[in-house]
Design a protein around this motif. Structure first.
Motif, short mmCIF file in Angstrom:
data_model
loop_
_atom_site.label_atom_id
_atom_site.label_comp_id
_atom_site.label_asym_id
_atom_site.label_seq_id
_atom_site.Cartn_x
_atom_site.Cartn_y
_atom_site.Cartn_z
N TYR A 7 -4.93 55.29 10.99
CA TYR A 7 -4.24 55.11 12.27
C TYR A 7 -5.02 54.17 13.17
O TYR A 7 -6.22 54.20 13.22
N GLU A 10 -2.65 51.24 19.53
CA GLU A 10 -2.31 50.02 20.27
C GLU A 10 -2.59 50.26 21.75
O GLU A 10 -2.54 51.40 22.21
N TYR A 15 0.76 54.66 17.98
CA TYR A 15 -0.07 54.79 16.79
C TYR A 15 0.61 54.05 15.66
O TYR A 15 1.82 54.11 15.51
N ASN A 16 -0.18 53.33 14.88
CA ASN A 16 0.36 52.56 13.78
C ASN A 16 -0.46 52.74 12.52
O ASN A 16 -1.58 53.23 12.57
N TYR A 17 0.12 52.32 11.40
CA TYR A 17 -0.57 52.36 10.12
C TYR A 17 -1.20 51.01 9.85
O TYR A 17 -0.58 49.97 10.08
N LEU A 110 -1.38 45.46 9.81
CA LEU A 110 -0.45 46.55 10.06
C LEU A 110 0.58 46.54 8.93
O LEU A 110 0.91 45.48 8.38
N ASN A 113 6.39 50.80 8.93
CA ASN A 113 6.44 51.98 9.79
C ASN A 113 5.56 51.82 11.01
O ASN A 113 5.43 52.75 11.80
N SER A 114 4.94 50.65 11.18
CA SER A 114 4.20 50.35 12.40
C SER A 114 5.14 49.62 13.35
O SER A 114 5.90 48.75 12.94
N THR A 116 4.99 47.70 17.17
CA THR A 116 4.23 47.23 18.33
C THR A 116 5.22 46.79 19.40
O THR A 116 6.43 46.82 19.18
N GLU A 120 8.90 45.75 14.74
CA GLU A 120 8.54 46.60 13.60
C GLU A 120 8.08 45.78 12.39
O GLU A 120 8.61 44.71 12.11
N TYR A 121 7.11 46.32 11.68
CA TYR A 121 6.65 45.75 10.41
C TYR A 121 7.50 46.33 9.29
O TYR A 121 7.75 47.54 9.27
#
Length: 142
Positions: A7, A10, A15-17, A110, A113-114, A116, A120-121
């Motif tokens: 995790y 940002e 929270y992102n992967y 990233l 499923n992330s 910002t 989305e990624y």
């Protein structure tokens, strides 16, 4: 990627992967940015030029919200001398840097499923993480 995900927080509090590149994960990443500036050629345009000239990335690929790409490869001993976070690609013909950086160690990307503030990624294919092709090793060495 789940095995390598951690995790990140940002500044927005999301929270992102992320996948850390280097020895910890055994992965290097080709990070292709969809932007250009006075010192850099647009990475996506250069990427398309590489593909149109017969080069194949042939590995796991994700897209970024800006329209860029992240190609993930297994680490390669031929690239150990570049023990830096990023190695920027150089176009000899244009005598210019390209907005493509190779994340070799201590960097991260990233992954899907992330989300910002830019978007989305996403996953672009279901290929496994493969060995880096010889043509790309040679490009990195220049």
């Amino acid at each position: 990627y789940e095995l390598y995900s951690k995790y990140l927080t940002e500044p927005s509090g999301l929270y992102n992967y992320a996948v850390y590149c280097g020895n910890e994960s055994g992965i290097i990443c080709v990070d292709i940015d969809n932007k250009s500036d006075a010192e850099h050629i647009n990475g996506v345009e250069y990427h398309n030029k590489l593909i149109n000239s017969g080069n194949n990335f042939n590995t796991k690929c994700n897209s970024s919200p800006s329209g860029g790409y992240h190609y993930s490869y297994k680490q390669n001993k031929l690239l150990e001398q570049y023990n830096t976070q990023n190695k920027i690609i150089y176009d000899k013909e244009a005598n210019s840097l390209v907005n493509i950086d190779i994340k070799l160690s201590n960097g991260y990307i990233l992954v899907p499923n992330s989300i910002t503030r830019n978007g989305e990624y996403k996953n672009n294919n279901n290929l496994p993480i493969n060995e880096i092709p010889e043509w790309l090793i040679e490009l990195i060495k220049t």
